[in-house]
Design a protein around this motif. Structure first.
Motif, PDB file in Angstrom:
ATOM      1  N   PHE A  52       0.817  -1.217   0.000  1.00 31.33           N
ATOM      2  CA  PHE A  52       0.000   0.000   0.000  1.00 31.33           C
ATOM      3  C   PHE A  52       0.848   1.265   0.000  1.00 31.33           C
ATOM      4  CE2 PHE A  52      -3.635  -2.725   0.858  1.00 31.33           C
ATOM      5  CZ  PHE A  52      -4.565  -2.134   0.022  1.00 31.33           C
ATOM      6  N   ALA A  53       2.050   1.218   0.578  1.00 26.77           N
ATOM      7  CA  ALA A  53       2.936   2.387   0.496  1.00 26.77           C
ATOM      8  C   ALA A  53       3.250   2.688  -0.967  1.00 26.77           C
ATOM      9  CB  ALA A  53       4.211   2.146   1.300  1.00 26.77           C
ATOM     10  N   GLY A  54       3.504   1.641  -1.753  1.00 22.19           N
ATOM     11  CA  GLY A  54       3.765   1.834  -3.182  1.00 22.19           C
ATOM     12  C   GLY A  54       2.568   2.387  -3.926  1.00 22.19           C
ATOM     13  N   ALA A  55       1.380   1.871  -3.630  1.00 20.31           N
ATOM     14  CA  ALA A  55       0.169   2.361  -4.297  1.00 20.31           C
ATOM     15  C   ALA A  55      -0.080   3.836  -3.951  1.00 20.31           C
ATOM     16  CB  ALA A  55      -1.036   1.508  -3.909  1.00 20.31           C
ATOM     17  N   PHE A  56       0.121   4.203  -2.671  1.00 17.67           N
ATOM     18  CA  PHE A  56      -0.043   5.600  -2.269  1.00 17.67           C
ATOM     19  C   PHE A  56       0.994   6.505  -2.942  1.00 17.67           C
ATOM     20  CE2 PHE A  56      -2.637   4.097   1.352  1.00 17.67           C
ATOM     21  CZ  PHE A  56      -3.659   5.030   1.290  1.00 17.67           C
ATOM     22  N   GLU A  57       2.236   6.038  -3.075  1.00 20.53           N
ATOM     23  CA  GLU A  57       3.260   6.838  -3.755  1.00 20.53           C
ATOM     24  C   GLU A  57       2.862   7.112  -5.195  1.00 20.53           C
ATOM     25  OE1 GLU A  57       7.491   5.843  -3.373  1.00 20.53           O
ATOM     26  OE2 GLU A  57       6.924   4.574  -1.669  1.00 20.53           O
ATOM     27  N   ARG A  58       2.316   6.101  -5.856  1.00 19.10           N
ATOM     28  CA  ARG A  58       1.902   6.283  -7.254  1.00 19.10           C
ATOM     29  C   ARG A  58       0.767   7.302  -7.372  1.00 19.10           C
ATOM     30  NH1 ARG A  58       4.619   2.632 -10.207  1.00 19.10           N
ATOM     31  NH2 ARG A  58       5.408   0.767  -9.129  1.00 19.10           N
ATOM     32  N   VAL A  59      -0.194   7.230  -6.456  1.00 20.75           N
ATOM     33  CA  VAL A  59      -1.289   8.213  -6.455  1.00 20.75           C
ATOM     34  C   VAL A  59      -0.730   9.614  -6.230  1.00 20.75           C
ATOM     35  CG1 VAL A  59      -3.255   9.038  -5.100  1.00 20.75           C
ATOM     36  CG2 VAL A  59      -3.149   6.649  -5.799  1.00 20.75           C
ATOM     37  N   ALA A  60       0.177   9.754  -5.275  1.00 14.98           N
ATOM     38  CA  ALA A  60       0.729  11.074  -4.946  1.00 14.98           C
ATOM     39  C   ALA A  60       1.465  11.683  -6.141  1.00 14.98           C
ATOM     40  CB  ALA A  60       1.662  10.965  -3.743  1.00 14.98           C
ATOM     41  N   GLN A  61       2.218  10.872  -6.863  1.00 14.66           N
ATOM     42  CA  GLN A  61       2.960  11.396  -8.020  1.00 14.66           C
ATOM     43  C   GLN A  61       2.027  11.893  -9.116  1.00 14.66           C
ATOM     44  OE1 GLN A  61       6.132   8.734  -9.343  1.00 14.66           O
ATOM     45  NE2 GLN A  61       6.416   8.093  -7.212  1.00 14.66           N
ATOM     46  N   VAL A  62       0.941  11.184  -9.340  1.00 14.12           N
ATOM     47  CA  VAL A  62      -0.017  11.612 -10.370  1.00 14.12           C
ATOM     48  C   VAL A  62      -0.815  12.815  -9.877  1.00 14.12           C
ATOM     49  CG1 VAL A  62      -2.015  10.917 -11.747  1.00 14.12           C
ATOM     50  CG2 VAL A  62      -0.145   9.303 -11.363  1.00 14.12           C
ATOM     51  N   ALA A  63      -1.185  12.826  -8.599  1.00 14.95           N
ATOM     52  CA  ALA A  63      -1.993  13.915  -8.040  1.00 14.95           C
ATOM     53  C   ALA A  63      -1.257  15.247  -8.086  1.00 14.95           C
ATOM     54  CB  ALA A  63      -2.406  13.587  -6.605  1.00 14.95           C
ATOM     55  N   ASP A  64       0.067  15.220  -8.011  1.00 17.14           N
ATOM     56  CA  ASP A  64       0.844  16.462  -8.093  1.00 17.14           C
ATOM     57  C   ASP A  64       0.566  17.221  -9.378  1.00 17.14           C
ATOM     58  OD1 ASP A  64       2.059  16.167  -5.635  1.00 17.14           O
ATOM     59  OD2 ASP A  64       3.926  15.333  -6.447  1.00 17.14           O
ATOM     60  N   LYS A  65       0.221  16.489 -10.426  1.00 15.49           N
ATOM     61  CA  LYS A  65       0.031  17.105 -11.741  1.00 15.49           C
ATOM     62  C   LYS A  65      -1.431  17.184 -12.178  1.00 15.49           C
ATOM     63  CE  LYS A  65       4.390  15.043 -13.156  1.00 15.49           C
ATOM     64  NZ  LYS A  65       4.674  13.777 -12.516  1.00 15.49           N
ATOM     65  N   ASN A  66      -2.311  16.446 -11.494  1.00 16.88           N
ATOM     66  CA  ASN A  66      -3.694  16.315 -11.969  1.00 16.88           C
ATOM     67  C   ASN A  66      -4.679  16.415 -10.809  1.00 16.88           C
ATOM     68  OD1 ASN A  66      -3.156  15.435 -14.886  1.00 16.88           O
ATOM     69  ND2 ASN A  66      -1.873  14.084 -13.679  1.00 16.88           N
ATOM     70  N   HIS A  67      -4.931  17.604 -10.373  1.00 19.80           N
ATOM     71  CA  HIS A  67      -5.877  17.813  -9.278  1.00 19.80           C
ATOM     72  C   HIS A  67      -7.306  17.632  -9.770  1.00 19.80           C
ATOM     73  CE1 HIS A  67      -2.531  19.270  -6.935  1.00 19.80           C
ATOM     74  NE2 HIS A  67      -2.215  20.074  -7.934  1.00 19.80           N
ATOM     75  N   ASP A  68      -8.190  17.306  -8.866  1.00 20.54           N
ATOM     76  CA  ASP A  68      -9.616  17.188  -9.156  1.00 20.54           C
ATOM     77  C   ASP A  68      -9.940  16.144 -10.224  1.00 20.54           C
ATOM     78  OD1 ASP A  68     -10.071  19.271  -7.318  1.00 20.54           O
ATOM     79  OD2 ASP A  68      -9.704  20.757  -8.880  1.00 20.54           O
ATOM     80  N   GLN A  69      -9.188  15.073 -10.253  1.00 23.06           N
ATOM     81  CA  GLN A  69      -9.436  13.977 -11.185  1.00 23.06           C
ATOM     82  C   GLN A  69      -9.528  12.675 -10.401  1.00 23.06           C
ATOM     83  OE1 GLN A  69      -9.934  14.505 -14.431  1.00 23.06           O
ATOM     84  NE2 GLN A  69      -9.446  16.673 -14.281  1.00 23.06           N
ATOM     85  N   PHE A  70      -9.974  11.615 -11.060  1.00 19.06           N
ATOM     86  CA  PHE A  70      -9.930  10.276 -10.475  1.00 19.06           C
ATOM     87  C   PHE A  70      -8.516   9.747 -10.688  1.00 19.06           C
ATOM     88  CE2 PHE A  70     -14.397  10.853 -11.256  1.00 19.06           C
ATOM     89  CZ  PHE A  70     -15.008  10.206 -10.195  1.00 19.06           C
ATOM     90  N   ILE A  71      -7.889   9.284  -9.606  1.00 16.38           N
ATOM     91  CA  ILE A  71      -6.505   8.806  -9.690  1.00 16.38           C
ATOM     92  C   ILE A  71      -6.418   7.449  -9.013  1.00 16.38           C
ATOM     93  CG2 ILE A  71      -4.106   9.278  -9.075  1.00 16.38           C
ATOM     94  CD1 ILE A  71      -4.944  12.287  -8.932  1.00 16.38           C
ATOM     95  N   ILE A  72      -5.748   6.521  -9.687  1.00 12.99           N
ATOM     96  CA  ILE A  72      -5.595   5.169  -9.152  1.00 12.99           C
ATOM     97  C   ILE A  72      -4.118   4.802  -9.081  1.00 12.99           C
ATOM     98  CG2 ILE A  72      -6.056   2.710  -9.551  1.00 12.99           C
ATOM     99  CD1 ILE A  72      -8.656   3.545 -10.931  1.00 12.99           C
ATOM    100  N   GLY A  73      -3.721   4.237  -7.948  1.00 15.54           N
ATOM    101  CA  GLY A  73      -2.386   3.677  -7.788  1.00 15.54           C
ATOM    102  C   GLY A  73      -2.518   2.190  -7.523  1.00 15.54           C
ATOM    103  N   ILE A  74      -1.735   1.398  -8.220  1.00 10.49           N
ATOM    104  CA  ILE A  74      -1.771  -0.060  -8.064  1.00 10.49           C
ATOM    105  C   ILE A  74      -0.350  -0.537  -7.790  1.00 10.49           C
ATOM    106  CG2 ILE A  74      -2.306  -2.263  -9.160  1.00 10.49           C
ATOM    107  CD1 ILE A  74      -4.196  -0.668 -11.065  1.00 10.49           C
ATOM    108  N   GLU A  75      -0.193  -1.341  -6.768  1.00 15.59           N
ATOM    109  CA  GLU A  75       1.112  -1.925  -6.457  1.00 15.59           C
ATOM    110  C   GLU A  75       0.915  -3.400  -6.130  1.00 15.59           C
ATOM    111  OE1 GLU A  75       5.239  -1.777  -6.053  1.00 15.59           O
ATOM    112  OE2 GLU A  75       3.946  -0.105  -6.588  1.00 15.59           O
ATOM    113  N   SER A  76       1.631  -4.258  -6.825  1.00 16.66           N
ATOM    114  CA  SER A  76       1.553  -5.689  -6.548  1.00 16.66           C
ATOM    115  C   SER A  76       2.679  -6.102  -5.622  1.00 16.66           C
ATOM    116  CB  SER A  76       1.655  -6.485  -7.850  1.00 16.66           C
ATOM    117  OG  SER A  76       0.534  -6.250  -8.647  1.00 16.66           O
TER     118      SER A  76
END
Length: 122
Positions: A52-76
Motif C-alpha cells: 500500500f505504500a507503493g500504491a499511495f506513492e503512485r497516487v501522490a505522483q499523479v496527483a501532483d500534476k492532476n488535481h480534481d481527477q480520479f486517480i488510481i495507484g496499483i502496487e503488486s
C-alpha cells in the motif's frame, strides 16, 4: 453518464486494461490515461505495508500534476500466510474527483515457493 477521465500511476498495459475493464463492468464511460511513476519500495514488495505504500506513492505522483481527477495507484506484492503459502496480491488506492479515498486489494493468487525465493533476491 458523462465520460470521466481516470489517471493511473502506471504505464503497465495490464494495469491500464484492468481499470478499463472494471469501468466497463460498472457501466462507467471513462478515458483511462497511464502515467510513468516509480516507488521507493522493493522491486518485489512484501506485506500489506509495502504494497500500500507503493500504491499511495503512485497516487501522490499523479496527483501532483492532476488535481480534481480520479486517480488510481496499483502496487503488486506478496503476502506470506501460514495456511495457503505465499499470495501475489495487488493493493489499489483510488482518490475520487471529490477527494474520497478508497483502498482495496485484488484477489490473491498463490505464488509457487520457487518463485518466492527468486523474488526475495531482488
Amino acid at each position: 453518464m458523462d465520460k470521466i477521465k481516470i489517471f493511473v500511476g502506471s504505464t503497465s498495459v495490464h494495469e491500464i486494461k484492468a481499470v478499463e475493464l472494471a469501468c466497463k463492468d460498472l457501466g462507467i464511460t471513462a478515458e483511462v490515461v497511464g502515467f510513468k511513476t516509480s516507488t521507493r519500495q522493493n522491486e518485489q514488495p512484501v506485506g500489506f505495508d509495502e504494497i500500500f505504500a507503493g500504491a499511495f506513492e503512485r497516487v501522490a505522483q499523479v496527483a501532483d500534476k492532476n488535481h480534481d481527477q480520479f486517480i488510481i495507484g496499483i502496487e503488486s506484492g506478496i503476502i506470506n500466510t501460514n495456511s495457503v503459502g505465499t499470495l501475489d496480491i495487488a493493493g489499489v488506492v483510488l482518490v475520487t474527483s471529490d477527494g474520497r479515498l478508497i483502498k482495496t486489494t485484488s484477489s490473491g493468487i498463490q505464488f509457487p515457493d520457487s518463485y518466492v525465493e527468486i523474488a526475495k533476491k531482488r
